[in-house]
Write an enzyme that holds these catalytic residues in place. Structure first.
Site, PDB file in Angstrom:
ATOM      1  N   LYS A 134       0.837  -1.207   0.000  1.00 44.68           N
ATOM      2  CA  LYS A 134       0.000   0.000   0.000  1.00 44.68           C
ATOM      3  C   LYS A 134       0.872   1.257   0.000  1.00 44.68           C
ATOM      4  CE  LYS A 134      -2.567  -0.490   3.558  1.00 44.68           C
ATOM      5  NZ  LYS A 134      -3.514  -1.034   4.557  1.00 44.68           N
ATOM      6  N   LYS A 184      13.263  -0.548   1.000  1.00 41.73           N
ATOM      7  CA  LYS A 184      11.826  -0.295   0.968  1.00 41.73           C
ATOM      8  C   LYS A 184      11.591   1.199   0.838  1.00 41.73           C
ATOM      9  CE  LYS A 184       7.568  -1.311   3.402  1.00 41.73           C
ATOM     10  NZ  LYS A 184       7.019  -2.098   4.517  1.00 41.73           N
ATOM     11  N   LEU A 243      16.665  -2.591   4.681  1.00 45.41           N
ATOM     12  CA  LEU A 243      16.300  -3.803   5.422  1.00 45.41           C
ATOM     13  C   LEU A 243      17.183  -4.980   5.043  1.00 45.41           C
ATOM     14  CD1 LEU A 243      12.546  -3.245   4.763  1.00 45.41           C
ATOM     15  CD2 LEU A 243      13.460  -3.498   7.069  1.00 45.41           C
ATOM     16  N   TYR A 299      18.191  -8.387   3.535  1.00 48.01           N
ATOM     17  CA  TYR A 299      17.696  -9.125   2.374  1.00 48.01           C
ATOM     18  C   TYR A 299      17.614 -10.602   2.747  1.00 48.01           C
ATOM     19  CZ  TYR A 299      17.697 -11.563  -2.125  1.00 48.01           C
ATOM     20  OH  TYR A 299      17.386 -12.411  -3.154  1.00 48.01           O
ATOM     21  N   ALA A 300      16.462 -11.212   2.490  1.00 48.60           N
ATOM     22  CA  ALA A 300      16.269 -12.641   2.785  1.00 48.60           C
ATOM     23  C   ALA A 300      16.301 -13.385   1.445  1.00 48.60           C
ATOM     24  CB  ALA A 300      14.937 -12.841   3.487  1.00 48.60           C
ATOM     25  N   ASP A 329       1.859  -9.858  13.486  1.00 49.67           N
ATOM     26  CA  ASP A 329       1.223 -10.201  12.217  1.00 49.67           C
ATOM     27  C   ASP A 329       1.853 -11.433  11.587  1.00 49.67           C
ATOM     28  OD1 ASP A 329       0.187  -8.065   9.409  1.00 49.67           O
ATOM     29  OD2 ASP A 329      -0.701  -9.783  10.414  1.00 49.67           O
TER      30      ASP A 329
HETATM   31  C1  N15 Z   1      10.013   0.318  10.158  1.00 51.21           C
HETATM   32  C2  N15 Z   1       8.620   0.163   9.626  1.00 51.21           C
HETATM   33  C3  N15 Z   1       8.132   1.336   8.827  1.00 51.21           C
HETATM   34  C4  N15 Z   1       8.432  -1.119   8.874  1.00 51.21           C
HETATM   35  C5  N15 Z   1       9.738  -1.886   8.795  1.00 51.21           C
HETATM   36  N1  N15 Z   1       9.413  -3.190   8.400  1.00 51.21           N
HETATM   37  C6  N15 Z   1       9.176  -3.416   7.133  1.00 51.21           C
HETATM   38  O1  N15 Z   1       9.237  -2.613   6.230  1.00 51.21           O
HETATM   39  C7  N15 Z   1       8.800  -4.808   6.866  1.00 51.21           C
HETATM   40  N2  N15 Z   1       9.118  -5.147   5.495  1.00 51.21           N
HETATM   41  C8  N15 Z   1      10.065  -6.021   5.145  1.00 51.21           C
HETATM   42  C9  N15 Z   1       9.951  -6.113   3.785  1.00 51.21           C
HETATM   43  C10 N15 Z   1      10.709  -7.020   2.954  1.00 51.21           C
HETATM   44  C11 N15 Z   1      10.101  -7.611   1.854  1.00 51.21           C
HETATM   45  C12 N15 Z   1      10.798  -8.543   1.083  1.00 51.21           C
HETATM   46  C13 N15 Z   1      12.113  -8.858   1.438  1.00 51.21           C
HETATM   47  C14 N15 Z   1      13.063  -9.751   0.957  1.00 51.21           C
HETATM   48  C15 N15 Z   1      12.906 -10.652  -0.140  1.00 51.21           C
HETATM   49  N3  N15 Z   1      13.796 -11.565  -0.490  1.00 51.21           N
HETATM   50  C16 N15 Z   1      13.274 -12.234  -1.551  1.00 51.21           C
HETATM   51  C17 N15 Z   1      13.768 -13.300  -2.298  1.00 51.21           C
HETATM   52  C18 N15 Z   1      12.985 -13.805  -3.342  1.00 51.21           C
HETATM   53  C19 N15 Z   1      11.735 -13.258  -3.596  1.00 51.21           C
HETATM   54  C20 N15 Z   1      11.253 -12.192  -2.831  1.00 51.21           C
HETATM   55  C21 N15 Z   1      12.056 -11.706  -1.808  1.00 51.21           C
HETATM   56  N4  N15 Z   1      11.834 -10.699  -0.901  1.00 51.21           N
HETATM   57  N5  N15 Z   1      14.181  -9.667   1.705  1.00 51.21           N
HETATM   58  N6  N15 Z   1      13.962  -8.744   2.658  1.00 51.21           N
HETATM   59  C22 N15 Z   1      12.718  -8.239   2.522  1.00 51.21           C
HETATM   60  C23 N15 Z   1      12.035  -7.306   3.304  1.00 51.21           C
HETATM   61  C24 N15 Z   1       8.918  -5.287   3.391  1.00 51.21           C
HETATM   62  N7  N15 Z   1       8.430  -4.675   4.464  1.00 51.21           N
END
Ligand code: N15
Length: 263
Positions: free
Chosen positions: A16, A35, A83, A85-86, A131
């Site tokens: 969003k 992000k 953030l 990276y996973a 969540d």
């Molecule tokens: C501080 C506050 C405003 C919120 C902080 N937390 C976040 O923003 C939570 N957040 C984490 C993510 C996010 C989304 C995806 C990934 C990925 C990731 N690795 C991938 C590998 C293959 C396919 C998709 C992938 N996404 N690594 N780290 C991520 C982190 C998005 N929102």
């Protein structure tokens, strides 16, 4: 930090309030998930204070099963979150990729145990409602589970289940009834997740929200034949109407199903 410090790669997810991109810090070549949140959208929806609170909280968290927020910066239009990276993406997509769309006892118990330790860490700091659902759980190196609190309903391009306010499958009865929620909401969600990992769909999954709500309030779910008795027992101790009667995190870690199926 500034955007110019990073090379931007493919989009990892969208939500969003903004999108998430693969990025690499130029000096160190360190790979991150960047992000981007749009100030205008945040300002209009008055979640600015919530974003600050989230950033404040998340930047101080240090736990092997909680996704790191390394840094943040902004320009006139956007806020950027650096953030962790996973590399193995979301648990949601890993579940879909399973031949039977479900995990076995040892994989499921491993994820549940990791979540328990992350939730213990969060509950000790009076942080709740992270969540926890497959879309919000990421898999790091060697498939290590990481909680990423997608407060902003960020989801990968292929997670079908997201609706306007996200799936209701994980809502505990007290939240369906709009009662004040305690940290025990996480115990309910843990039970829902445990069921979904072992079965491939959520316990109260139905065609309509209404039906799902009714099933949640009646704790109406059916155990498939293939589920082990030990797993069924743990789930029955978490999907409990009264939040106070749900099995505590330190007890879950010692439950026979967890002990039997994890290192
Ligand atoms: C501080 C506050 C405003 C919120 C902080 N937390 C976040 O923003 C939570 N957040 C984490 C993510 C996010 C989304 C995806 C990934 C990925 C990731 N690795 C991938 C590998 C293959 C396919 C998709 C992938 N996404 N690594 N780290 C991520 C982190 C998005 N929102």
């Amino acid at each position: 930090w500034a955007l110019s410090n990073f090379d931007i790669g493919r989009q990892l997810g969208r939500g969003k309030f903004g999108n998430v991109y693969l990025a690499r810090e130029k000096e160190s070549q360190f790979v991150v998930a960047l992000k981007v949140l749009f100030k205008r959208q945040i300002g209009e929806t008055k979640v600015e204070h919530q974003v600050r609170r989230e950033i404040e909280i998340q930047s101080h968290l240090r736990h092997p099963h909680i996704l790191r927020l390394y840094a943040y910066f902004h320009d006139d239009a956007r806020i950027y979150l650096v953030l962790e990276y996973a590399p193995q993406g979301t648990l949601f997509s890993a579940l879909q990729a399973q031949p039977m769309k479900r995990f076995d006892d040892s994989q499921s118990a491993t994820y549940i145990k990791a979540l328990c330790s992350a939730l213990l860490y969060l509950h000790e700091r009076d942080i709740i409602h992270r969540d926890i659902k497959p879309e919000n759980l990421l898999l790091g190196h060697k498939g290590v589970l990481k909680i990423a609190d997608f407060g902003w309903s960020v989801h990968e391009p292929n997670s079908m289940r997201m609706t306007l306010c996200g799936t209701v499958d994980y809502l505990p009865p007290e939240m369906v009834l709009n009662k004040p929620h305690t940290k025990n909401v996480d115990l309910w969600s843990l039970g829902v997740l445990c069921f979904e990992l072992l079965v491939g769909h959520a316990p109260f999954f139905s065609k309509t929200y209404e039906e799902t709500y009714q099933k949640i309030l009646k704790v109406d779910y059916k155990l498939p034949e293939h589920m082990s008795k030990a797993a069924a027992h743990l789930i029955s101790k978490l999907l409990v109407l009264n939040p106070m009667h749900r099995m505590a995190l330190d007890q879950i870690i010692l439950h026979p199903w967890i002990v039997a199926h994890t290192q």
